[in-house]
Write a protein that holds these residues in place. Sequence first.
Motif, PDB file in Angstrom:
ATOM      1  N   GLN A  24      -2.441   5.292 -11.662  1.00 37.44           N
ATOM      2  CA  GLN A  24      -3.341   4.327 -11.036  1.00 37.44           C
ATOM      3  C   GLN A  24      -3.319   4.570  -9.529  1.00 37.44           C
ATOM      4  N   GLY A  25      -4.318   4.141  -8.864  1.00 40.38           N
ATOM      5  CA  GLY A  25      -4.400   4.396  -7.434  1.00 40.38           C
ATOM      6  C   GLY A  25      -3.653   3.379  -6.601  1.00 40.38           C
ATOM      7  N   THR A  26      -3.408   3.767  -5.378  1.00 42.73           N
ATOM      8  CA  THR A  26      -2.835   2.858  -4.402  1.00 42.73           C
ATOM      9  C   THR A  26      -3.726   2.896  -3.164  1.00 42.73           C
ATOM     10  N   GLN A  27      -4.051   1.728  -2.654  1.00 41.14           N
ATOM     11  CA  GLN A  27      -5.004   1.631  -1.548  1.00 41.14           C
ATOM     12  C   GLN A  27      -4.310   1.925  -0.223  1.00 41.14           C
ATOM     13  N   VAL A  28      -4.935   2.786   0.560  1.00 44.22           N
ATOM     14  CA  VAL A  28      -4.504   3.053   1.929  1.00 44.22           C
ATOM     15  C   VAL A  28      -5.666   2.678   2.841  1.00 44.22           C
ATOM     16  N   THR A  29      -5.413   1.765   3.758  1.00 46.42           N
ATOM     17  CA  THR A  29      -6.435   1.321   4.697  1.00 46.42           C
ATOM     18  C   THR A  29      -5.924   1.528   6.119  1.00 46.42           C
ATOM     19  N   VAL A  30      -6.690   2.273   6.895  1.00 48.88           N
ATOM     20  CA  VAL A  30      -6.318   2.555   8.279  1.00 48.88           C
ATOM     21  C   VAL A  30      -7.335   1.877   9.189  1.00 48.88           C
ATOM     22  N   SER A  31      -6.862   0.957   9.997  1.00 47.63           N
ATOM     23  CA  SER A  31      -7.748   0.227  10.893  1.00 47.63           C
ATOM     24  C   SER A  31      -7.821   0.927  12.243  1.00 47.63           C
ATOM     25  N   SER A  32      -8.974   0.823  12.877  1.00 45.96           N
ATOM     26  CA  SER A  32      -9.156   1.490  14.175  1.00 45.96           C
ATOM     27  C   SER A  32      -8.768   0.592  15.321  1.00 45.96           C
TER      28      SER A  32
END
Length: 114
Positions: A106-114
């Motif tokens: 299953q996937g894992t979310q990676v979120t990179v904010s600017s």
Amino acid sequence: VQLQASGGGLVQAGGSLRLSCAASGNFFSTNFMGWVRQAPGKQRELVASVSNSGSTNYRDAVKGRFTISRDNAKNTVYLQMNSLKPEDTAVYYCGTWGLGGEYWGQGTQVTVSS
């Protein structure tokens, strides 16, 4: 074969995250292990892979920033992600493929904010 990924999250640009993925079940230890990612509206793309002997391969966009490694004794693959950029934002999936078949977790979310 089951693969359990962990380590995703929210991080600011320039930050780091380490993804881990443990594989269980019957598969050949000679299989490659690696990570793909899929951003909204985009195709899934291979990020990095590692052979059972430790040979690695990276997509150009992550070279010099990401490091993939594996622990064969633990059937675990890691992805150290440094200097993260907003364009790295995606769902990351770990997998294993080769003579022993192809399996994805299953996937894992990676979120990179600017």
